[in-house]
Design a protein around this motif. Structure first.
Motif, PDB file in Angstrom:
ATOM      1  N   ILE A 273      51.813   3.061  46.774  1.00  0.00           N
ATOM      2  CA  ILE A 273      53.044   3.828  47.018  1.00  0.00           C
ATOM      3  C   ILE A 273      52.851   4.788  48.185  1.00  0.00           C
ATOM      4  N   PHE A 274      51.702   5.443  48.229  1.00  0.00           N
ATOM      5  CA  PHE A 274      51.426   6.375  49.321  1.00  0.00           C
ATOM      6  C   PHE A 274      51.391   5.658  50.665  1.00  0.00           C
ATOM      7  N   LEU A 275      50.729   4.500  50.704  1.00  0.00           N
ATOM      8  CA  LEU A 275      50.652   3.748  51.948  1.00  0.00           C
ATOM      9  C   LEU A 275      52.031   3.258  52.386  1.00  0.00           C
ATOM     10  N   ALA A 276      52.835   2.812  51.412  1.00  0.00           N
ATOM     11  CA  ALA A 276      54.181   2.348  51.738  1.00  0.00           C
ATOM     12  C   ALA A 276      55.040   3.499  52.258  1.00  0.00           C
ATOM     13  N   ALA A 277      54.931   4.661  51.625  1.00  0.00           N
ATOM     14  CA  ALA A 277      55.699   5.820  52.070  1.00  0.00           C
ATOM     15  C   ALA A 277      55.257   6.260  53.464  1.00  0.00           C
TER      16      ALA A 277
ATOM     17  N   VAL B 211      57.723   4.365  60.654  1.00  0.00           N
ATOM     18  CA  VAL B 211      58.746   3.540  61.304  1.00  0.00           C
ATOM     19  C   VAL B 211      60.078   4.284  61.377  1.00  0.00           C
ATOM     20  N   GLY B 212      60.320   5.189  60.425  1.00  0.00           N
ATOM     21  CA  GLY B 212      61.554   5.956  60.468  1.00  0.00           C
ATOM     22  C   GLY B 212      61.653   6.829  61.705  1.00  0.00           C
ATOM     23  N   LEU B 213      60.507   7.290  62.194  1.00  0.00           N
ATOM     24  CA  LEU B 213      60.502   8.110  63.404  1.00  0.00           C
ATOM     25  C   LEU B 213      60.920   7.322  64.640  1.00  0.00           C
ATOM     26  N   LEU B 214      60.894   5.999  64.547  1.00  0.00           N
ATOM     27  CA  LEU B 214      61.254   5.160  65.688  1.00  0.00           C
ATOM     28  C   LEU B 214      62.739   4.835  65.742  1.00  0.00           C
ATOM     29  N   LEU B 215      63.504   5.194  64.707  1.00  0.00           N
ATOM     30  CA  LEU B 215      64.885   4.710  64.579  1.00  0.00           C
ATOM     31  C   LEU B 215      65.971   5.543  65.252  1.00  0.00           C
TER      32      LEU B 215
ATOM     33  N   PHE C   7      65.618  10.261  59.145  1.00  0.00           N
ATOM     34  CA  PHE C   7      65.256   8.843  59.177  1.00  0.00           C
ATOM     35  C   PHE C   7      63.905   8.615  58.514  1.00  0.00           C
ATOM     36  N   ALA C   8      62.934   9.439  58.884  1.00  0.00           N
ATOM     37  CA  ALA C   8      61.591   9.283  58.322  1.00  0.00           C
ATOM     38  C   ALA C   8      61.604   9.478  56.815  1.00  0.00           C
TER      39      ALA C   8
ATOM     40  N   THR D 215      63.450   6.307  55.096  1.00  0.00           N
ATOM     41  CA  THR D 215      62.649   5.087  55.077  1.00  0.00           C
ATOM     42  C   THR D 215      61.405   5.253  54.209  1.00  0.00           C
ATOM     43  N   ALA D 216      60.848   6.463  54.188  1.00  0.00           N
ATOM     44  CA  ALA D 216      59.681   6.699  53.334  1.00  0.00           C
ATOM     45  C   ALA D 216      60.049   6.559  51.865  1.00  0.00           C
ATOM     46  N   LEU D 217      61.190   7.115  51.467  1.00  0.00           N
ATOM     47  CA  LEU D 217      61.612   7.032  50.074  1.00  0.00           C
ATOM     48  C   LEU D 217      61.936   5.588  49.678  1.00  0.00           C
ATOM     49  N   VAL D 218      62.616   4.863  50.570  1.00  0.00           N
ATOM     50  CA  VAL D 218      62.959   3.479  50.269  1.00  0.00           C
ATOM     51  C   VAL D 218      61.692   2.634  50.117  1.00  0.00           C
TER      52      VAL D 218
END
Length: 245
Positions: free
Chosen positions: A6-10, A16-20, A72-73, A76-79
């Motif tokens: 979960i930590f790695l996915a978040a 990637v959210g920072l890129l959006l 965004f970050a 995407t982290a929560l999702v």
């Protein structure tokens, strides 16, 4: 292992959210307009600022390109964390994480300008088919992949019928989005597809009814359905992933 996953996915989702923000800004245009090539003040984007990834500011006036990066970050982290918690270390998690930034970007663009660009919906469907095809090949479950493809076509046909019945209320962008969402939902079975498709339609109808009751829109006002399709599919996908054998 679960907490680490979960930590790695978040962490991946936050990165990637920072890129959006920049693609959200450049893609948020009306259907007859080209992708944005100027900052909000009208200065032409040049050099790295003309790219498609990451936050950015105008070199001339320092105006930001697109929404703030932190929301965004966070989103995407929560999702990604929720998908990791629900799916666990099963191979399809890689597909869900890969598709997440595109889906988040689609929801934001549709919410901002009521448009689901082909530049996002069609690659989403192709990526869903390709990644789940790889998962099916690696796990020896090609039947799930074939069902996912058929499910994508079925959900597309359903939304195409809705579009033909009410072209002003549901655009072709929603139909194209249904292809990718249907492939994802179909991985876990036909009941999941039906539930995910119905959830998106129901959420959109409920929100539209609310707006009518408070008189914020009229009966002929177009409403962005994409975010509700995505939220409905996401909720059903989480339940399906938790309960999958």
């Amino acid at each position: 292992m679960s907490a680490t996953l979960i930590f790695l996915a978040a962490s991946y989702g936050a990165a990637v959210g920072l890129l959006l923000p920049r693609p959200a800004y450049r893609l948020s245009v009306e259907p007859d307009e080209d992708w944005r090539a100027h900052c909000p003040a009208g200065h032409a984007l040049t050099g790295a600022a003309r790219g498609w990834l990451g936050p950015g500011h105008c070199r001339d006036c320092r105006a930001p390109h697109g929404p703030a990066a932190r929301p965004f970050a966070t989103a995407t982290a929560l999702v990604c964390a929720a998908l990791a918690a629900a799916t666990g270390p099963r191979p399809e998690l890689a597909a869900w994480l890969l598709l997440t930034p595109v889906v988040v970007l689609l929801a934001v663009v549709d919410q901002r300008v009521g448009r689901l660009p082909d530049a996002l919906t069609l690659p989403l469907a192709a990526a869903a088919a390709a990644t789940l095809g790889a998962v099916g090949w690696l796990t020896g479950a090609p039947g799930s992949w074939l069902r996912a493809l058929l499910a994508g076509l079925a959900l597309t046909a359903y939304y195409l019928l809705l579009h033909l019945l009410n072209p002003s209320g549901l655009g072709l962008g929603d139909v194209k989005l249904a292809l990718g969402l249907g492939i994802v939902l179909g991985w876990y079975g036909w009941p999941v597809l039906v539930a995910g498709g119905a959830a998106g339609t129901l959420l959109g109808a409920l929100y539209g009814t609310y707006l009518l009751l408070v008189r914020r829109v009229g009966r002929q006002t177009a409403m962005a359905l994409g975010p509700f399709m995505i939220i409905g599919a996401f909720g059903v996908l989480l339940v399906a992933a938790v309960t999958a054998p």
